[in-house]
Design a protein around this motif. Sequence first.
Motif: not given
Length: 339
Positions: A40, A43, A45, A64
């Motif tokens: 990854v 990210e 969120t 992502t």
Amino acid sequence: MAIRVAESVVAAPSREEAGGLPDGGNGADHRRLPAMDAPVVIEVTDLTKRFGAGVVAVDDLSFTVRRGQVVGLLGPNGAGKTTTLRALLGLIRPTSGTMAIFGETIRPGIAVLSRVGALVEGPGFVPHLSGRRNLELYWRAGGRALSDAHLDHSLDISGLGPAADRKVKTYSHGMRQRLGFAQALLGKPELLVLDEPVNGLDPRQIVEVRESLLRIAASGTTILLSSHLLSEVEQTCSHVVVVHRGRLMQAGTVAEVTASVASAYLEVDDPNAAAALLAGLPGVQSVEPSPPGIVVQLDGAERSDLVAALVGAGLRVDTVTPRRSLEDAFLELVGEHSV
Ligand code: ATP
């Protein structure tokens, strides 16, 4: 460390691997896609950004980006794309939510941003100096050794050519954008973040920028770019994150997002008669002209039902395809489909 932010430029290339968008997207694509389990890189969120009391620019957005992907953040004007990128680069503080790059939670000035090349709206260049000189000064201003800049490499990939040694005040818009692109590439970043890279470019320049991006992507650089241009995302990205009014509409490979919309594109000898007939069929949500054919959004009907109805009514069907393009998916996702 300072991050590399210049003015807007580019669009992106096709890539390899699937790996996950919100929940680990995957899937077959007509392009070579990077491995689903690639590390990854970004990210995001539950990102929310409000401006003042009334404007919710980004609303609980999560997605992502994995290594090797070229991800298009796609949405109409005002969808929250620039705000998302600015938050990701630590340029504005989110109202809530978190963002991480290479596993490091983003906050202003964090060192991991030195691994990111970015091109969002920002500083211009010194007009009476050459492009090359501008890049040198920019790099050195961050206290870095010129030998680490890979300046010629950046100029090569950006395709500025001999113009690099001309004064910036003589540059066309496209040349300035390429210089910005070269600036973002200094130091061979592992991640490129580009805001509306082909905005304001003419068709020839768009093709050139696209080719530049393809070269960058081919060298393994991960790219996140924003765009309201469906065709750009479709042609250059491996993955797409569709946003509208700050919210995530869908994410996945370009092929997945396109396939998620049940639609058919038909070419018939009498499109008006076909549209009128199909609009009345059970399981058909909408019909819209898309010259030379029509696009039918399906809500239960099969494509074979459409063909049977048309043939039964004496119409000739020349072409039936599952969908026409990402544009159909996009229009449906953002709820602006006309009937
Ligand atoms: P565009 O391509 O038109 O810039 P976008 O998808 O990049 O669209 P944003 O620029 O992120 O969208 O803007 C999202 C929303 O937030 C818009 O309604 C915009 O007017 C608002 N907005 C952005 N920046 C600010 C700000 N500094 N203050 C108030 N509102 C803002």
